[in-house]
Motif scaffolding. Sequence first.
Motif, short mmCIF file in Angstrom:
data_model
loop_
_atom_site.label_atom_id
_atom_site.label_comp_id
_atom_site.label_asym_id
_atom_site.label_seq_id
_atom_site.Cartn_x
_atom_site.Cartn_y
_atom_site.Cartn_z
N HIS A 82 -8.16 0.90 -3.59
CA HIS A 82 -8.08 0.62 -2.14
C HIS A 82 -8.67 1.79 -1.36
CE1 HIS A 82 -4.50 -2.45 -2.35
NE2 HIS A 82 -5.57 -2.84 -3.04
N MET A 105 -9.52 2.39 2.52
CA MET A 105 -8.20 2.82 3.02
C MET A 105 -8.05 4.33 2.85
SD MET A 105 -5.55 -0.17 2.07
CE MET A 105 -4.42 0.33 3.33
N HIS A 158 0.83 -1.20 0.00
CA HIS A 158 0.00 0.00 0.00
C HIS A 158 0.87 1.26 0.00
CE1 HIS A 158 -3.42 -2.56 0.94
NE2 HIS A 158 -2.72 -3.08 1.93
N CYS A 191 -4.54 5.35 0.95
CA CYS A 191 -3.72 4.52 0.07
C CYS A 191 -3.86 5.09 -1.34
CB CYS A 191 -4.20 3.07 0.11
SG CYS A 191 -3.24 2.03 -1.02
CU CU Z 1 -3.60 -0.03 -0.72
#
Ligand code: CU
Length: 476
Positions: A464, A469, A407, A459
């Motif tokens: 994501h 995230m 990430h 991220c």
């Molecule tokens: Cu990620």
Amino acid sequence: MSITRREFLAWSAALTGASLLDTPAFAKTEAAGPRLLTAGSFLRQFDPLSSQRTRVWGYDDSFPGPLLRAKRGERMTVLLQNDLQNVTTLHWHGMRVPNEMDGVPHVTQEPVGPGMRFEYSFIARDSGTFWYHPHQHSFEQVARGMYGPVIVDEDKPIAVDRDVVWMLSDLKLDARGQQVEDFGRVRDMANEGRIGNQIVVNGAIAGTAKLEVRAGERLRLRLINAATARIFKLQIADHTPTVIAYDGQAVEPHPLPQGGLMLGPGMRVDLVLDCLGKPGTAAAITDQGRGALITLGQIVYRDQAPLRSGALGAPLRLTPNDLPEPDLSKATDHYIVFQGGMRGTPVIGRIDNRTVKIQEIMEKHGLAWTMNFTAEHEHALVHEPMLQLRVGEHVVLRMLNETDYAHPMHLHGHFFKVVAVDGKKPARSEWRDTVLMQPRQTIDVAFVADNPGEWMFHCHILEHAAGGMMGTIAVD
Ligand code: CU
Ligand code: C2O
């Protein structure tokens, strides 16, 4: 000796697919008012041998968008005109702008509707390599081609013969050469993100990009990863490039890591490349981020006498920007545990005040990740700051990646220093705005929260971010 504007433009015309560099420097347009940047949709031919034209979204009918260039300390004023049928915004990735100029919909501004305009205006505080992209549905808008580079020149740039930008990204094209419209699928969110099937370099299909050089030249090569999900692992055959900056910030000059440099989405690296090959030869710039070796482009030596016999003996070190140094002895500690994703140990997380399996979070809520054991819907992510900090507070963020995925974590409005990787102090002290956390890795970053406002922390694999995230850090 430093490159003149004219040399820069002359060279840019020679690079395949590079409409990228033929824009005037920022100062030249500023006298005439704000620089208009028009977001729209247009057709672009990627394969010179085929008649197929691909519909992309971008700026000023250019793919990637035009280079915006300013001197450190100069004001940049950009008037975004939205000619798309969708709402959008502009975010200035890595630039320490005032919060209301940060381009985050519903947090720092209302999104810019179809046919509407928004003026972004801020001082370019830091020199370096940056980029712009929308923050509205970025997993779709960036994937469709909405991004462009920003260069802020140092007061005293290092001596190079030419300054070159390579913007790397990818596209997912179908058999008719059109973009596959499968944006935001949970199975991409919960995996490595939506990976394109065609890498592009400054808008040219990978392999066709050519960087013509004269033996003996010294280039500054700025690489920007604008892909939504692809992590590049870059190498330059037969050359020994020197890394001089990450994410635009000066670093102790050091050779490009053996085995390749990992560049996650959002990240940049500035290299100095001494072209010490023989006239008439070529060398490949390659990527091995997903296993297979892919040629991104070629350095092609002109059949011309060398410009000089060895490497230019000028200093490589950039003047660092004035960033506030975090003091670890008085920093407050904060932890963020990341869990989730399709692969790896199944986890349990909280959502809507219930504790459920991650599979249920994926199936019922279209989210794929938890931070500190909680999955948050987008409206919540945007309205409840994950962290509340005081202006001037020294902070250590300890990120524990308990997922089987990498990430690239990005913070807006600030640069942070990577102070530990898996508990060990890194060899070099590095400032970043985006740090690539490997699967199961722990990374500690430190910064001084000196820029007031509510800042995104997410991220930069944009699927994501859409899958959970993402959060905000409030500084007041
Ligand atoms: Cu990620
Ligand atoms: Cu490059 Cu939040 O973005």
